[in-house]
Design an enzyme around this catalytic site. Structure first.
Site, PDB file in Angstrom:
ATOM      1  N   HIS A  45      -2.203  -1.157  -3.920  1.00 13.84           N
ATOM      2  CA  HIS A  45      -2.436  -2.465  -3.312  1.00 13.84           C
ATOM      3  C   HIS A  45      -3.526  -3.191  -4.098  1.00 13.84           C
ATOM      4  O   HIS A  45      -4.314  -2.566  -4.786  1.00 13.84           O
ATOM      5  CB  HIS A  45      -2.996  -2.319  -1.888  1.00 13.84           C
ATOM      6  CG  HIS A  45      -2.182  -1.502  -0.961  1.00 13.84           C
ATOM      7  ND1 HIS A  45      -1.390  -2.062   0.011  1.00 13.84           N
ATOM      8  CD2 HIS A  45      -2.057  -0.160  -0.823  1.00 13.84           C
ATOM      9  CE1 HIS A  45      -0.804  -1.098   0.710  1.00 13.84           C
ATOM     10  NE2 HIS A  45      -1.192   0.066   0.227  1.00 13.84           N
ATOM     11  N   TYR A  46      -3.614  -4.514  -3.895  1.00 15.46           N
ATOM     12  CA  TYR A  46      -4.873  -5.182  -4.196  1.00 15.46           C
ATOM     13  C   TYR A  46      -5.498  -5.572  -2.876  1.00 15.46           C
ATOM     14  O   TYR A  46      -4.807  -5.761  -1.865  1.00 15.46           O
ATOM     15  CB  TYR A  46      -4.730  -6.370  -5.142  1.00 15.46           C
ATOM     16  CG  TYR A  46      -3.800  -7.498  -4.788  1.00 15.46           C
ATOM     17  CD1 TYR A  46      -3.903  -8.183  -3.578  1.00 15.46           C
ATOM     18  CD2 TYR A  46      -2.850  -7.935  -5.703  1.00 15.46           C
ATOM     19  CE1 TYR A  46      -3.066  -9.253  -3.288  1.00 15.46           C
ATOM     20  CE2 TYR A  46      -2.011  -8.994  -5.425  1.00 15.46           C
ATOM     21  CZ  TYR A  46      -2.116  -9.650  -4.208  1.00 15.46           C
ATOM     22  OH  TYR A  46      -1.286 -10.689  -3.937  1.00 15.46           O
ATOM     23  N   THR A  47      -6.831  -5.699  -2.883  1.00 11.98           N
ATOM     24  CA  THR A  47      -7.534  -5.986  -1.636  1.00 11.98           C
ATOM     25  C   THR A  47      -7.432  -7.455  -1.235  1.00 11.98           C
ATOM     26  O   THR A  47      -7.590  -7.782  -0.065  1.00 11.98           O
ATOM     27  CB  THR A  47      -9.036  -5.663  -1.778  1.00 11.98           C
ATOM     28  OG1 THR A  47      -9.540  -6.400  -2.907  1.00 11.98           O
ATOM     29  CG2 THR A  47      -9.257  -4.172  -1.996  1.00 11.98           C
ATOM     30  N   ASP A  99       1.378  -7.599  -3.289  1.00 12.49           N
ATOM     31  CA  ASP A  99       0.428  -6.759  -4.006  1.00 12.49           C
ATOM     32  C   ASP A  99       1.065  -5.436  -4.431  1.00 12.49           C
ATOM     33  O   ASP A  99       1.998  -4.994  -3.751  1.00 12.49           O
ATOM     34  CB  ASP A  99      -0.843  -6.514  -3.159  1.00 12.49           C
ATOM     35  CG  ASP A  99      -0.572  -5.806  -1.835  1.00 12.49           C
ATOM     36  OD1 ASP A  99       0.340  -6.229  -1.094  1.00 12.49           O
ATOM     37  OD2 ASP A  99      -1.251  -4.807  -1.555  1.00 12.49           O
ATOM     38  N   HIS A 110       2.858  -2.088  -2.823  1.00 11.59           N
ATOM     39  CA  HIS A 110       3.082  -2.564  -1.455  1.00 11.59           C
ATOM     40  C   HIS A 110       4.272  -3.536  -1.428  1.00 11.59           C
ATOM     41  O   HIS A 110       5.037  -3.583  -0.473  1.00 11.59           O
ATOM     42  CB  HIS A 110       1.804  -3.256  -0.949  1.00 11.59           C
ATOM     43  CG  HIS A 110       1.707  -3.327   0.539  1.00 11.59           C
ATOM     44  ND1 HIS A 110       0.679  -3.981   1.175  1.00 11.59           N
ATOM     45  CD2 HIS A 110       2.501  -2.844   1.522  1.00 11.59           C
ATOM     46  CE1 HIS A 110       0.861  -3.883   2.489  1.00 11.59           C
ATOM     47  NE2 HIS A 110       1.958  -3.207   2.720  1.00 11.59           N
ATOM     48  N   GLU A 146      -6.347   0.987  -2.588  1.00 16.64           N
ATOM     49  CA  GLU A 146      -6.668  -0.443  -2.664  1.00 16.64           C
ATOM     50  C   GLU A 146      -7.499  -0.701  -3.918  1.00 16.64           C
ATOM     51  O   GLU A 146      -8.554  -0.102  -4.110  1.00 16.64           O
ATOM     52  CB  GLU A 146      -7.481  -0.876  -1.441  1.00 16.64           C
ATOM     53  CG  GLU A 146      -6.702  -0.912  -0.130  1.00 16.64           C
ATOM     54  CD  GLU A 146      -5.884  -2.191   0.036  1.00 16.64           C
ATOM     55  OE1 GLU A 146      -5.935  -3.070  -0.856  1.00 16.64           O
ATOM     56  OE2 GLU A 146      -5.194  -2.294   1.080  1.00 16.64           O
TER      57      GLU A 146
END
Ligand SMILES: [Zn+2]
Length: 308
Positions: A68-70, A214, A204, A133
């Protein structure tokens, strides 16, 4: 789609604006590192912290790794949110831009990173996956000469790439990941896939394509998959470009579109699939100025095995 060991899925990304230095050699040769160890489902190593989140469920037996990215301002702000009971969200690891890792729960404890999700006949991937993340602002909007994140912070264009997400048709700006984050992501994928016999490495956006984008096109997920899942870490699988400029296309033939600027001599490639006189390759992200993911088809005659 069923995950297949030797044939990673199609990733159609295009590169454009540049950022960061070349990490080609390090990314290619980063094998059997002793950066990390696993003890009782906890990661150990330098720059690894542990802060247990209350946002968690019972025991799981993970089969997948999900990146994921945050979409956050900093790893501190993301860790604060993912350990706040109001968030009802969490993940196993948060990777900061300086490479610092914070683990929020043991890898065999369910965390809440996937939400409504589906993959390979499974639903609710929180029950089946480890979530990582990556600290990253996510998509950015151009305002004058600057780029702005949803939370208001501005970034330079040199800190971003302009690319089309594989699920979308229009390009946009995406905050770039740091070189350290990518190297750490490769190492984490290696140790976790090995320790838990994970079946695949996903984004994700793969498991929730109707609502998530993401980790997005700035993250070299295809390359990490090819490196960790596809090629059993054999150095001999690498090829390189033999000519000064080699076109990379969307399909196995000169009638297909060129998907990026020509590849330069010596660029390293991982072959994914062969058809007749063409080979589908994953381009070493360290060779691209943007460091992002790029896959496409090249003519066999202009590449050679580094194993020879
Ligand atoms: Zn996500």
């Amino acid at each position: 789609m069923a995950p297949a060991r030797k044939t990673p899925r199609k990733h159609s990304t295009q590169r454009s604006s540049r950022t960061g230095a070349s990490s080609r050699e390090r990314l290619a040769t980063f094998t059997d590192s002793s950066l990390f160890r696993l003890t009782n489902h906890r990661l150990e190593g330098s720059k690894v912290n542990y802060l247990e989140t209350p946002n968690k469920g019972g025991t799981i037996q993970p089969s997948y790794l999900v990146f994921h990215y945050t979409a956050g301002r900093s790893s501190q702000s993301s860790i604060a949110w993912l350990t706040n009971p109001l968030a009802k969200a969490s993940a196993h690891l948060v990777v900061g831009r300086d490479g610092t890792i914070t683990q929020l729960a043991p890898f065999t404890t369910k965390t809440w990173h996937a939400g409504v999700s589906h993959w390979d006949g499974l639903t609710g991937l929180n029950q089946h996956s480890i979530g990582i993340e990556m600290d990253n602002a996510g998509p950015l909007i151009a305002v004058g000469t600057k780029l702005t994140a949803w939370f208001g912070k501005s970034y330079q264009k040199s800190q971003a790439i302009f690319a089309t997400h594989k699920l979308d048709t229009e390009p946009k700006w995406w905050h770039a990941f740091s070189e350290k984050q990518i190297l750490i992501a490769v190492e984490l994928a290696k140790i976790l896939v090995s320790q838990y016999a994970l079946k695949d490495i996903l984004g994700h956006d793969d498991i929730a394509p109707d609502r998530k984008r993401d980790p997005g096109p700035a993250f070299p997920l295809g390359h990490i998959r090819a490196l960790v899942m596809g090629r059993s870490q054999e150095e001999g699988d690498w090829y390189q470009v033999m000519v000064s400029a080699l076109n990379i296309r969307s399909g196995p033939g000169s009638e297909y579109d060129i998907v990026a600027s020509p590849l330069t001599k010596g660029t390293k490639l991982l072959p994914l699939e062969k058809q007749d006189r063409w080979t589908k390759v994953d381009v070493d992200p360290g060779a691209l100025s943007s460091g992002q993911d790029l896959e496409g088809w090249v003519f066999n005659r202009y590449i050679e095995s580094l194993n020879a």
